[in-house]
Design a protein around this motif. Structure first.
Motif, PDB file in Angstrom:
ATOM      1  N   PHE A 121       0.768  -1.199  -0.178  1.00 11.18           N
ATOM      2  CA  PHE A 121      -0.062  -0.168   0.172  1.00 11.18           C
ATOM      3  C   PHE A 121       0.995   1.193   0.113  1.00 11.18           C
ATOM      4  CE2 PHE A 121      -2.391   3.403   2.249  1.00 11.18           C
ATOM      5  CZ  PHE A 121      -3.559   3.203   1.260  1.00 11.18           C
ATOM      6  N   GLY A 124       2.357   1.520  -3.394  1.00  8.61           N
ATOM      7  CA  GLY A 124       1.496   2.456  -4.296  1.00  8.61           C
ATOM      8  C   GLY A 124       1.547   3.748  -4.071  1.00  8.61           C
ATOM      9  N   ILE A 125       1.499   4.314  -2.929  1.00  4.02           N
ATOM     10  CA  ILE A 125       1.178   5.893  -2.654  1.00  4.02           C
ATOM     11  C   ILE A 125       2.416   6.444  -3.351  1.00  4.02           C
ATOM     12  CG2 ILE A 125       1.289   7.605  -0.788  1.00  4.02           C
ATOM     13  CD1 ILE A 125      -0.242   5.860   1.023  1.00  4.02           C
ATOM     14  N   TYR A 128       2.362   6.852  -6.869  1.00  3.05           N
ATOM     15  CA  TYR A 128       1.156   7.655  -7.051  1.00  3.05           C
ATOM     16  C   TYR A 128       1.652   9.152  -7.051  1.00  3.05           C
ATOM     17  CZ  TYR A 128      -3.462   9.837  -7.218  1.00  3.05           C
ATOM     18  OH  TYR A 128      -4.623  10.572  -7.491  1.00  3.05           O
ATOM     19  N   ILE A 142      -2.449   2.957  -8.197  1.00  2.00           N
ATOM     20  CA  ILE A 142      -3.941   2.597  -7.470  1.00  2.00           C
ATOM     21  C   ILE A 142      -3.942   1.247  -7.382  1.00  2.00           C
ATOM     22  CG2 ILE A 142      -6.325   3.104  -7.724  1.00  2.00           C
ATOM     23  CD1 ILE A 142      -5.738   5.646  -8.975  1.00  2.00           C
ATOM     24  N   MET A 145      -2.159   0.093  -4.429  1.00  2.00           N
ATOM     25  CA  MET A 145      -2.870   0.594  -3.251  1.00  2.00           C
ATOM     26  C   MET A 145      -4.067  -0.205  -2.895  1.00  2.00           C
ATOM     27  SD  MET A 145      -2.668   4.852  -3.001  1.00  2.00           S
ATOM     28  CE  MET A 145      -2.913   5.142  -4.814  1.00  2.00           C
TER      29      MET A 145
END
Length: 409
Positions: A121, A124-125, A128, A142, A145
């Motif tokens: 997660f 992913g951030i 992003y 995304i 995440m």
């Protein structure tokens, strides 16, 4: 850029003073595009808009209407997974929302660890926010995440946090205490000599999810065929209504036998035989309904042999499509076993060595098993879900652009 413009101009239909441009554009962009062109040419332009059903090349089957999907940020992150398999046919049901849901759910079940999911997660951030750049993976931030959050939820249920259960014990006691006697974990996944039911429950859940995914694929195919006015294909064949009824009835019959001690009766065999017949030998019936002649295109003998082969394929495909989802339960159990192995090795390695084993072990699981699980989820989507309705592919809409260096201008 100038060379590209001249090359494009040379390909257009034109007279000395007039150019004719034709092409596809999304319906929602038509009005703004016409206004922009009118302003750019100071009104010296004539524009005619055609519906797809009015385009001669589409009517005679020489060209397909290109497809462009429009979704929110979450669902659109899974679009490349669709187009990697093939573009949906224009007018067909868009499978992307279902892919987003099933991919996230299946990954979480097979990779259930709250701590390891948290790592994915956070990754992913970082992707992003472009803090971490990994080429094409940034476009899938995304997705990272989503599957990370799904893994975290599954980890909370199974009590796994970086291969150990202790940090989540208070949470498990609090949640289970709301509904009865407190216990940890909330869902016991690791089988033991005194309790093997968890393993069979997980396999049952996996097969149940597989049934839902297979059923949804069949329903999408039937609706698509009806909307395209291919009534014969919608009613007959292994992925038509006949094949779906065969699949559904066999599943219901098995549930009745296992859960309600049902004895197979004559009417069961009749229903199975009739639905199986129209699923395997349904092509000539479908051709009659769709008014395609001759009915036996390659002769009667070829039609019979094809039907026999199709009969074997219908049975084997539906059996394999259902059993294939056992891998979901198998990977969930395998992940729990790997976490247990890391925990045991940590305990026998001492305080210093244990920390090293814990870090390296979890890193290996996140990278290697995470990649393997992702591949397995994609495989389940492509072979079990897409194979039901992706019988033909469409054309992806790719806007015209001038290329400037490595960037689109």
């Amino acid at each position: 850029m100038s060379m590209q413009i001249q090359e494009t101009l040379s390909k257009l239909e034109s007279t000395e003073l007039v150019y004719r441009l034709t092409g596809w554009l999304p319906a929602r962009d038509c009005k703004s595009m016409m206004q922009d062109l009118d302003q750019l040419t100071e009104g010296r332009i004539a524009v005619r808009e055609y519906l797809p059903s009015e385009v001669p090349s589409v009517i005679n089957g020489k060209e397909q209407v290109p497809v462009q999907l429009h979704h929110g940020k979450f669902v659109s992150s899974f679009e490349r997974m669709i187009f990697s398999y093939g573009a949906p046919v224009y007018g067909a049901i868009d499978p992307t929302p279902f892919v987003a849901l099933f991919f996230t759910l299946l990954f979480g079940i097979m990779f259930g660890d709250c701590g390891q999911g948290l790592v994915i997660f956070i990754l992913g951030i970082l992707l992003y926010k472009n803090i971490l750049k990994m080429g094409g993976y940034n476009k899938s931030a995304i997705v990272f995440m989503a599957v990370g959050a799904s893994s975290m939820v599954m980890g909370l249920l199974t009590g796994e946090f970086f291969a150990t259960e202790k940090p989540l014990v208070p949470f498990a006691y609090w949640v289970t205490g709301l509904f009865g006697t407190p216990h940890a974990p909330i869902v016991k996944l690791m089988p033991s000599s005194s309790n093997t039911s968890a393993m069979f429950v997980m396999f049952g859940i996996a097969v149940g999810i597989g049934f839902i995914i297979n059923t949804l694929g069949l329903i999408i195919n039937i609706i698509n065929k009806f909307s395209m006015r291919k009534i014969g294909e919608a009613l007959f064949g292994k992925t038509g209504l006949a094949g779906a009824c065969f699949f559904w009835y066999v599943i219901v019959m098995v549930i009745r036998i296992v859960a309600f001690k049902h004895t197979v009766a004559l009417y069961d065999w009749i229903i199975i035989a009739v639905t199986l017949f129209f699923a395997a030998f349904g092509e000539p019936f479908g051709r009659v309904i769709d008014k395609k002649y001759p009915v036996a295109e390659d002769g009667m003998m070829v039609m019979i042999i094809s039907g026999i082969v199709e009969l074997i394929e219908v049975i084997s495909n539906y059996f394999s499509n259902t059993v294939s989802f056992l891998r979901v339960g198998a990977f969930a159990l395998a992940h729990a076993v790997l976490d247990y192995i890391i925990l045991v090795m940590t305990k026998i390695s001492g305080p210093v060595g244990g920390v090293f084993v814990m870090i390296i072990g979890n890193a290996i699981v996140v990278v290697l098993e995470g990649m393997i699980v992702a591949i397995q989820v994609v495989r389940l989507q492509y072979y079990e879900f897409f194979s039901k309705f992706f019988t033909e592919t469409g054309s992806e809409f790719k806007p015209f652009r001038f290329e400037y260096g490595k960037k689109n201008a």
